[in-house]
Write an enzyme that holds these catalytic residues in place. Structure first.
Site, PDB file in Angstrom:
ATOM      1  N   ARG A  84       0.658  -1.081  -0.047  1.00  0.00           N
ATOM      2  CA  ARG A  84       0.073   0.003  -0.117  1.00  0.00           C
ATOM      3  C   ARG A  84       0.770   1.167   0.093  1.00  0.00           C
ATOM      4  NH1 ARG A  84      -5.071  -1.077   4.256  1.00  0.00           N
ATOM      5  NH2 ARG A  84      -5.646  -3.201   3.284  1.00  0.00           N
ATOM      6  N   CYS A  85       2.245   1.313   0.324  1.00  0.00           N
ATOM      7  CA  CYS A  85       2.970   2.166   0.363  1.00  0.00           C
ATOM      8  C   CYS A  85       3.713   2.737  -1.091  1.00  0.00           C
ATOM      9  CB  CYS A  85       4.253   2.006   1.373  1.00  0.00           C
ATOM     10  SG  CYS A  85       5.372   3.028   1.591  1.00  0.00           S
ATOM     11  N   SER A  86       3.720   3.782  -1.255  1.00  0.00           N
ATOM     12  CA  SER A  86       4.321   4.225  -2.472  1.00  0.00           C
ATOM     13  C   SER A  86       5.809   4.028  -2.781  1.00  0.00           C
ATOM     14  CB  SER A  86       4.129   5.540  -3.225  1.00  0.00           C
ATOM     15  OG  SER A  86       4.570   6.486  -2.283  1.00  0.00           O
TER      16      SER A  86
END
Length: 116
Positions: free
Chosen positions: A8-10
């Site tokens: 979910r983390c860019s």
């Protein structure tokens, strides 16, 4: 090589893409689903050359609930809290043979690749 990854983390997705582009073999560890043990986190922190409070995500709601900013700087206690609440661990982390880096930018990923 192992990537402690949160899809979910860019920044985490960017690190994964950089490792894929480099063609290196690594294990993807979704550390929110498979948290590190206290020993594993301690080892990774040693490889990074950091204390747990250096890589803690202090703006997470759970950090505020726990009063993490005011917690005594006791390495074992911080590791215990972070293992119980892995969302507090900065991401992504690339763990190589002898080193580990918080790989939030291309330069950090490059250091991990250079250590191989």
């Amino acid at each position: 090589m192992e990537l402690w990854h949160n899809p979910r983390c860019s920044k985490s997705r960017a690190a994964k893409a950089a490792l894929d582009e480099a063609g290196v073999r690594y294990t993807e560890r979704r550390y929110l689903d498979e948290p590190p043990t206290a020993q594993e986190l301690d080892d990774v922190l040693t490889r990074i050359g950091a204390e747990p409070w250096d890589v803690a995500r202090l703006n997470e709601p759970v950090a505020k609930e726990l009063g993490l900013r005011d917690l005594e700087r006791d390495r074992a206690r911080w590791i215990e809290v972070m293992v119980a609440n892995p969302v507090l661990i900065q991401r992504p982390i690339v763990v190589a043979d002898e080193t580990a880096v918080v790989a939030r930018d291309a330069e950090s990923v490059g250091r991990a690749l250079d250590s191989q």
